[in-house]
Design a protein around this motif. Structure first.
Motif, PDB file in Angstrom:
ATOM      1  N   THR A  69      -3.816  -3.349 -10.125  1.00  0.00           N
ATOM      2  CA  THR A  69      -3.294  -4.239  -9.166  1.00  0.00           C
ATOM      3  C   THR A  69      -2.882  -3.596  -8.101  1.00  0.00           C
ATOM      4  O   THR A  69      -2.040  -2.449  -8.375  1.00  0.00           O
ATOM      5  N   ALA A  70      -2.976  -3.946  -6.891  1.00  0.00           N
ATOM      6  CA  ALA A  70      -2.141  -3.347  -5.688  1.00  0.00           C
ATOM      7  C   ALA A  70      -0.631  -3.521  -5.668  1.00  0.00           C
ATOM      8  O   ALA A  70       0.034  -2.913  -4.879  1.00  0.00           O
ATOM      9  N   ASP A  71      -0.294  -4.389  -6.624  1.00  0.00           N
ATOM     10  CA  ASP A  71       1.187  -4.913  -6.206  1.00  0.00           C
ATOM     11  C   ASP A  71       2.079  -4.353  -7.290  1.00  0.00           C
ATOM     12  O   ASP A  71       3.110  -4.464  -7.646  1.00  0.00           O
ATOM     13  N   MET A  72       1.490  -3.461  -8.011  1.00  0.00           N
ATOM     14  CA  MET A  72       2.109  -2.589  -9.102  1.00  0.00           C
ATOM     15  C   MET A  72       2.939  -3.316 -10.068  1.00  0.00           C
ATOM     16  O   MET A  72       3.723  -2.995 -10.778  1.00  0.00           O
TER      17      MET A  72
ATOM     18  N   ILE B 148       0.972  -1.162   0.140  1.00  0.00           N
ATOM     19  CA  ILE B 148      -0.009  -0.115  -0.057  1.00  0.00           C
ATOM     20  C   ILE B 148       0.787   1.181  -0.142  1.00  0.00           C
ATOM     21  O   ILE B 148       0.469   2.148  -0.742  1.00  0.00           O
ATOM     22  N   PRO B 149       1.968   1.438   0.842  1.00  0.00           N
ATOM     23  CA  PRO B 149       2.737   2.612   0.943  1.00  0.00           C
ATOM     24  C   PRO B 149       3.214   2.816  -0.564  1.00  0.00           C
ATOM     25  O   PRO B 149       3.282   4.016  -1.174  1.00  0.00           O
ATOM     26  N   VAL B 150       3.798   1.945  -1.268  1.00  0.00           N
ATOM     27  CA  VAL B 150       4.351   2.064  -2.439  1.00  0.00           C
ATOM     28  C   VAL B 150       3.414   2.445  -3.507  1.00  0.00           C
ATOM     29  O   VAL B 150       3.642   3.158  -4.594  1.00  0.00           O
ATOM     30  N   THR B 151       2.175   1.678  -3.593  1.00  0.00           N
ATOM     31  CA  THR B 151       1.215   1.750  -4.548  1.00  0.00           C
ATOM     32  C   THR B 151       0.665   3.350  -4.387  1.00  0.00           C
ATOM     33  O   THR B 151       0.626   3.827  -5.752  1.00  0.00           O
ATOM     34  N   SER B 152       0.232   3.649  -3.310  1.00  0.00           N
ATOM     35  CA  SER B 152      -0.511   5.079  -3.179  1.00  0.00           C
ATOM     36  C   SER B 152       0.670   5.858  -3.617  1.00  0.00           C
ATOM     37  O   SER B 152       0.233   6.912  -4.119  1.00  0.00           O
ATOM     38  N   ARG B 153       1.854   5.891  -3.184  1.00  0.00           N
ATOM     39  CA  ARG B 153       2.873   7.017  -3.590  1.00  0.00           C
ATOM     40  C   ARG B 153       3.042   7.197  -5.186  1.00  0.00           C
ATOM     41  O   ARG B 153       2.931   7.984  -5.895  1.00  0.00           O
ATOM     42  N   GLU B 154       3.227   5.770  -5.791  1.00  0.00           N
ATOM     43  CA  GLU B 154       3.297   5.823  -7.349  1.00  0.00           C
ATOM     44  C   GLU B 154       2.169   6.333  -7.937  1.00  0.00           C
ATOM     45  O   GLU B 154       2.284   7.010  -8.976  1.00  0.00           O
TER      46      GLU B 154
ATOM     47  N   PHE C  95      -9.569   2.382  -2.934  1.00  0.00           N
ATOM     48  CA  PHE C  95      -9.251   0.717  -2.246  1.00  0.00           C
ATOM     49  C   PHE C  95      -9.984   0.129  -1.720  1.00  0.00           C
ATOM     50  O   PHE C  95     -11.118   0.452  -0.869  1.00  0.00           O
ATOM     51  N   VAL C  96     -10.433  -1.119  -2.262  1.00  0.00           N
ATOM     52  CA  VAL C  96     -11.283  -2.198  -1.570  1.00  0.00           C
ATOM     53  C   VAL C  96     -10.611  -3.326  -0.767  1.00  0.00           C
ATOM     54  O   VAL C  96      -9.621  -4.109  -1.425  1.00  0.00           O
ATOM     55  N   ASN C  97     -10.715  -3.321   0.467  1.00  0.00           N
ATOM     56  CA  ASN C  97      -9.965  -4.157   1.409  1.00  0.00           C
ATOM     57  C   ASN C  97     -10.955  -5.522   1.089  1.00  0.00           C
ATOM     58  O   ASN C  97     -11.929  -5.441   1.855  1.00  0.00           O
ATOM     59  N   ASP C  98     -10.414  -6.512   0.535  1.00  0.00           N
ATOM     60  CA  ASP C  98     -11.439  -7.895   0.466  1.00  0.00           C
ATOM     61  C   ASP C  98     -10.931  -8.800   1.545  1.00  0.00           C
ATOM     62  O   ASP C  98     -10.553  -9.974   1.395  1.00  0.00           O
ATOM     63  N   GLY C  99     -11.386  -8.176   2.651  1.00  0.00           N
ATOM     64  CA  GLY C  99     -11.344  -9.248   4.134  1.00  0.00           C
ATOM     65  C   GLY C  99      -9.885  -9.773   4.083  1.00  0.00           C
ATOM     66  O   GLY C  99      -9.784 -10.894   4.709  1.00  0.00           O
ATOM     67  N   SER C 100      -8.845  -9.016   4.170  1.00  0.00           N
ATOM     68  CA  SER C 100      -7.642  -9.412   4.147  1.00  0.00           C
ATOM     69  C   SER C 100      -7.530  -9.655   5.625  1.00  0.00           C
ATOM     70  O   SER C 100      -7.833  -8.922   6.375  1.00  0.00           O
ATOM     71  N   GLY C 101      -6.493 -10.628   6.058  1.00  0.00           N
ATOM     72  CA  GLY C 101      -6.213 -10.939   7.223  1.00  0.00           C
ATOM     73  C   GLY C 101      -5.101 -10.340   7.896  1.00  0.00           C
ATOM     74  O   GLY C 101      -4.575 -10.665   8.930  1.00  0.00           O
ATOM     75  N   ASP C 102      -4.437  -9.388   7.182  1.00  0.00           N
ATOM     76  CA  ASP C 102      -3.224  -8.637   7.781  1.00  0.00           C
ATOM     77  C   ASP C 102      -3.699  -7.166   8.072  1.00  0.00           C
ATOM     78  O   ASP C 102      -4.849  -7.005   8.373  1.00  0.00           O
ATOM     79  N   ASP C 103      -2.683  -6.277   8.242  1.00  0.00           N
ATOM     80  CA  ASP C 103      -3.043  -4.942   8.515  1.00  0.00           C
ATOM     81  C   ASP C 103      -3.149  -4.162   7.276  1.00  0.00           C
ATOM     82  O   ASP C 103      -2.702  -2.719   7.254  1.00  0.00           O
ATOM     83  N   THR C 104      -3.723  -4.658   6.396  1.00  0.00           N
ATOM     84  CA  THR C 104      -4.138  -3.908   4.966  1.00  0.00           C
ATOM     85  C   THR C 104      -4.970  -2.696   5.331  1.00  0.00           C
ATOM     86  O   THR C 104      -4.566  -1.681   4.814  1.00  0.00           O
ATOM     87  N   LEU C 105      -5.768  -2.816   6.097  1.00  0.00           N
ATOM     88  CA  LEU C 105      -6.747  -1.776   6.448  1.00  0.00           C
ATOM     89  C   LEU C 105      -6.094  -0.629   7.149  1.00  0.00           C
ATOM     90  O   LEU C 105      -6.319   0.800   6.869  1.00  0.00           O
TER      91      LEU C 105
ATOM     92  N   GLN D   6      -5.447   3.187   5.844  1.00  0.00           N
ATOM     93  CA  GLN D   6      -5.817   4.463   6.632  1.00  0.00           C
ATOM     94  C   GLN D   6      -4.724   5.438   6.540  1.00  0.00           C
ATOM     95  O   GLN D   6      -4.958   6.424   6.452  1.00  0.00           O
ATOM     96  N   ARG D   7      -3.525   4.813   6.886  1.00  0.00           N
ATOM     97  CA  ARG D   7      -2.461   5.721   6.821  1.00  0.00           C
ATOM     98  C   ARG D   7      -2.184   6.386   5.572  1.00  0.00           C
ATOM     99  O   ARG D   7      -1.844   7.483   5.370  1.00  0.00           O
ATOM    100  N   ALA D   8      -2.516   5.793   4.344  1.00  0.00           N
ATOM    101  CA  ALA D   8      -2.371   6.355   3.017  1.00  0.00           C
ATOM    102  C   ALA D   8      -3.559   7.438   3.054  1.00  0.00           C
ATOM    103  O   ALA D   8      -3.104   8.539   2.504  1.00  0.00           O
TER     104      ALA D   8
END
Length: 309
Positions: free
Chosen positions: A96-99, A17-23, A41-51, A55-57
Motif C-alpha cells: 500500500t502507498a500509506d506504508m 508519495i515522497p515518504v513511500t518512495s524514499r522508504e 505506481f498506479v494512479n487510480d484516478g486521484s482527484g488531488d496532485d498524486t500524479l 512525477q517528482r518521485a
C-alpha cells in the motif's frame, strides 16, 4: 539478475508519495546486490496532485519509477491488475502507498521466492489501528475463511510477494468484481505466510469507506463461495416443510374444531415471513445475475490514460 517489481496502487496519496518512495528505495540495501528494482505506481484516478507527486518521485529516482495513470477511479484491485499488466519483473510485490505494511518484510519474502515458492503472503496477526475498522476486517476474513476459501491464512492479507507466473495466471482470468489477493490463493500454488503487525496510518486519511468495504465483502463472497445460493435452497426447503406441517395442522384442526381458530394472525405471520425470504432470495440471485451480465459485456477493467517511464 532477478528483477523485483513493486506495485503500489495510489488514490489520494499526494502526501504519502515522497515518504513511500524514499522508504522503498532505502529498503533496497537489505536485498542481495544482484537484485534490480522497478516501482510501478498506479494512479487510480486521484482527484488531488498524486500524479504530480509521482512525477517528482520519478525525477528523484530515475530509471526506477514507472507511473501508470488511469483515466478514472476503478478501485484498488483493478488498479493492482493494471500494475501487474505493466510490471516487467521476474517477481512482484504489492504494497500500500500509506506504508502501513513494512517494506523490510519483502526481503524475507524474496528469500522464500528464491527457494521456489510462487506466492508469499504477509498476513496480519494484529494491527495498531483499533475500533470499527479492526472489527470489520476480522469479521470479513472470518467469513471468507469459513464460507469461501478455507486455505487462506488467519487474519487477512493484502501484502503479497509472488512470481511472474502467478501474475500471468491472474491476468488470464479477466475476473470482474473479485478479490485479486484471493485469486492468487485460489490458483492453488503452495504458499508461505509471514505474520506481522500492521502499522497505524500516519499520513493522510483513508479513502477505504464503509460502502467500499461492504461491496468488497459481497464481491468476495459471491466470487468464491456458493454458500449464499445454497442457503436459499436450504431455507426454502425448511420453509416448505414448515408450511406443509402447518397445512396438515389446519386440516386436522378443521375436523376436530370446525369453528376454531380464525387463523388470521398465524396466516399473516407466515405470509410476511415467506415474502421477506423471497425478496432476500431475489436480491441474492440478482447479485449473481448482475455479475454474469457484467462479465458478458467484456468491458475493460481499467483504461490507461498514459504511462510514464
Amino acid at each position: 539478475m532477478p528483477k523485483l517489481s513493486v506495485i503500489i496502487p495510489c488514490y489520494f496519496n499526494e502526501d504519502n508519495i515522497p515518504v513511500t518512495s524514499r522508504e522503498l528505495v532505502a529498503n533496497e540495501v537489505n536485498f542481495p546486490p544482484e537484485v534490480t528494482f522497478e516501482y510501478v505506481f498506479v494512479n487510480d484516478g486521484s482527484g488531488d496532485d498524486t500524479l504530480g507527486a509521482l512525477q517528482r518521485a520519478q525525477q528523484a529516482y530515475p530509471g526506477k519509477v514507472r507511473i501508470v495513470d488511469l483515466a478514472a477511479n476503478v478501485g484498488s484491485y483493478n488498479a493492482i491488475v493494471a500494475g501487474m499488466a505493466h510490471a516487467t519483473g521476474d517477481c512482484m510485490a504489492i504494497i500500500t502507498a500509506d506504508m502501513q505494511d513494512p517494506p523490510e518484510l519483502m526481503v524475507q519474502m524474496y528469500e522464500y521466492w528464491k527457494k521456489g515458492f510462487k506466492l508469499v503472503i504477509g498476513n496480519r496477526k494484529d494491527r495498531e489501528e483499533k475500533g470499527l475498522s479492526e472489527v470489520f476486517a476480522k469479521t470479513f476474513h472470518w467469513l471468507m475463511k469459513h464460507l469461501a476459501l478455507r486455505n487462506i491464512p488467519e487474519g487477512g492479507f493484502d501484502f503479497v510477494f509472488f512470481d511472474q507466473q502467478v501474475a500471468k495466471e491472474v491476468l488470464k482470468l479477466h475476473e470482474r468484481n473479485s478479490n485479486v489477493f484471493y485469486l492468487m490463493v485460489w490458483l492453488g500454488f503452495a504458499y508461505v505466510n509471514i505474520p506481522y503487525v500492521r502499522r497505524k496510518r500516519e499520513i493522510g486519511k483513508s479513502r477505504w469507506t464503509l460502502s467500499k468495504k461492504i461491496k468488497l465483502l459481497i464481491d468476495s463472497l459471491l466470487a468464491f463461495s456458493f454458500v449464499p445460493i445454497r442457503a436459499i435452497s436450504v431455507v426454502g426447503l425448511g420453509l416448505g416443510l414448515i408450511a406443509l406441517l402447518y397445512g396438515l395442522y389446519i386440516i386436522v384442526l378443521k375436523f376436530v374444531s370446525p369453528s376454531e381458530p380464525a387463523g388470521w394472525t398465524a396466516l399473516m405471520v407466515v405470509l410476511l415471513f415467506v415474502s421477506a425470504f423471497q425478496m432476500v432470495a431475489l436480491g441474492i440471485i440478482g447479485e449473481y445475475v448482475w455479475r454474469g451480465l457484467d462479465a458478458a459485456r467484456s468491458r475493460p477493467l481499467y483504461v490507461v490514460r498514459q504511462v510514464y517511464e
